[in-house]
Write a protein that holds these residues in place. Structure first.
Motif, PDB file in Angstrom:
ATOM      1  N   THR A   1       0.719  -1.211  -0.046  1.00 40.90           N
ATOM      2  CA  THR A   1      -0.066  -0.109  -0.022  1.00 40.90           C
ATOM      3  C   THR A   1       0.913   1.392   0.000  1.00 40.90           C
ATOM      4  O   THR A   1       1.935   1.276   0.655  1.00 40.90           O
ATOM      5  CB  THR A   1      -1.039   0.035   1.253  1.00 40.90           C
ATOM      6  N   LEU A   2       0.417   2.136  -0.845  1.00 43.22           N
ATOM      7  CA  LEU A   2       1.024   3.493  -0.739  1.00 43.22           C
ATOM      8  C   LEU A   2       0.040   4.625  -0.265  1.00 43.22           C
ATOM      9  O   LEU A   2      -0.925   4.587  -0.951  1.00 43.22           O
ATOM     10  CB  LEU A   2       1.443   4.009  -2.254  1.00 43.22           C
ATOM     11  N   VAL A   3       0.330   5.176   0.869  1.00 40.54           N
ATOM     12  CA  VAL A   3      -0.207   6.283   1.436  1.00 40.54           C
ATOM     13  C   VAL A   3       0.358   7.740   1.228  1.00 40.54           C
ATOM     14  O   VAL A   3       1.531   7.875   1.813  1.00 40.54           O
ATOM     15  CB  VAL A   3      -0.364   5.810   2.824  1.00 40.54           C
ATOM     16  N   LEU A   4      -0.682   8.491   1.069  1.00 42.34           N
ATOM     17  CA  LEU A   4      -0.276  10.028   1.098  1.00 42.34           C
ATOM     18  C   LEU A   4      -0.824  10.691   1.988  1.00 42.34           C
ATOM     19  O   LEU A   4      -2.069  10.677   2.051  1.00 42.34           O
ATOM     20  CB  LEU A   4      -0.652  10.808  -0.212  1.00 42.34           C
ATOM     21  N   GLN A   5      -0.229  11.391   2.864  1.00 39.56           N
ATOM     22  CA  GLN A   5      -0.673  12.007   4.078  1.00 39.56           C
ATOM     23  C   GLN A   5      -1.137  13.721   3.571  1.00 39.56           C
ATOM     24  O   GLN A   5      -0.144  14.289   3.446  1.00 39.56           O
ATOM     25  CB  GLN A   5      -0.016  12.132   5.309  1.00 39.56           C
ATOM     26  N   VAL A   6      -2.530  13.697   3.392  1.00 42.50           N
ATOM     27  CA  VAL A   6      -2.859  15.247   2.923  1.00 42.50           C
ATOM     28  C   VAL A   6      -2.673  16.014   4.180  1.00 42.50           C
ATOM     29  O   VAL A   6      -2.415  17.259   4.040  1.00 42.50           O
ATOM     30  CB  VAL A   6      -4.370  15.055   2.125  1.00 42.50           C
ATOM     31  N   SER A   7      -3.400  15.577   5.193  1.00 42.65           N
ATOM     32  CA  SER A   7      -3.328  16.544   6.342  1.00 42.65           C
ATOM     33  C   SER A   7      -3.538  15.525   7.651  1.00 42.65           C
ATOM     34  O   SER A   7      -3.994  14.494   7.569  1.00 42.65           O
ATOM     35  CB  SER A   7      -4.426  17.770   6.320  1.00 42.65           C
TER      36      SER A   7
END
Length: 277
Positions: free
Chosen positions: A32-38
């Motif tokens: 899994t690839l996760v981007l933390q937006v906020s």
């Protein structure tokens, strides 16, 4: 990931929260690839604790158990975008691109990805799908987004090929050590078997040899014994620990505790200076 909004079926997910949430049981089956937006994302496994905040990216290896904590920060809601890199799609990419599949990956299971303009632009291209979740998205589009993410990752960090294209089964690991470290995760016995590199029949057979009882019985006994220790020695409230110990409801926990120890967990809490011995 647990209960995010599904944007592209099985591929692209979006999580949005205004208050802190803790998901005790997370069986991270797929890479899994996760981007933390906020906000702040924290994942704690039996071996490590890793956190990231706004703008950071995390690559998570498949077949892990973890506790996820999602925390809004600085007056902003918690937001993440999650790309699920399933094995069948990764295999297709490996075949299409003639990527040689090497040995089993033995590096760190979770990698913080350095900031990169191309990956940042990729996630910006995903945002319209997040803002318009009711638009009809084809399966082909989902495959294209996965391919794009994978190509960008291996272009930026070629060493990630072994991470992404490791299709081997888990090695048969130390069952006793694994269960003592992970008993509190409320997952089916079948998943415990898979995570220890065994068939269900082999898992039950090895478990009986080591612990002298069936897995479900041992898990119940282990969780209740740990609950008693936390209540008696650390003065923990039953309502604060039952989920962390793998029980689905406070009522079920209280019933099981009383059945084993003769008193409800709330009756077990000791006054300062008292003793059960």
């Amino acid at each position: 990931m647990v209960n995010p909004t599904e944007i592209i079926p099985g591929v692209l997910f979006y999580s949005y929260l205004s208050a802190m949430r803790k998901d005790k049981v997370a069986f991270l089956e797929h890479t899994t690839l996760v981007l933390q937006v906020s906000g702040r994302f924290t994942m704690e496994t039996a071996s490590e604790k890793i956190s990231m905040e706004k703008g950071q990216m995390l690559l998570i290896h498949r077949n892990q158990l973890g506790e996820l904590t999602k925390t809004p920060l600085d007056g902003e809601e918690y937001q993440t975008i999650v790309i699920c890199l399933k094995e069948d799609l990764l295999r297709k990419i490996a075949l299409d691109e003639q990527i040689e599949i090497g040995n089993k990956y033995d590096g760190p299971p979770n990698i913080l990805i350095p900031k990169n303009d191309f990956l940042h632009a990729f996630f910006q291209s995903v945002i319209p799908y997040v803002h318009h979740p009711n638009e009809q998205i084809t399966n082909a589009m989902g495959i294209l987004k996965v391919k794009e993410a994978v190509y960008l990752l291996i272009n930026m960090m070629p060493e990630l090929k072994n991470f992404l294209f490791d299709f081997s089964e888990p090695y048969k690991m130390d069952l006793e050590k694994f269960m003592h470290s992970n008993f509190h995760f409320n997952i089916p016995v079948e998943k415990f078997a898979r995570l220890t590199g065994r068939s269900l029949a082999g898992f039950k057979r090895d478990f009986q040899k080591i612990f002298g009882m069936a897995p479900r019985h041992w898990l119940q006994e282990k969780r209740l014994t740990e609950a008693r220790r936390l209540i008696e020695k650390r003065n923990k409230k039953p309502s604060a620990i039952y989920l962390d110990l793998g029980f689905e409801s406070l009522a079920h926990f209280s019933y099981s505790f009383k059945k084993k120890f003769g008193k409800a967990p709330t009756e077990w809490i000791l006054e300062p200076g008292s003793s059960l011995i």
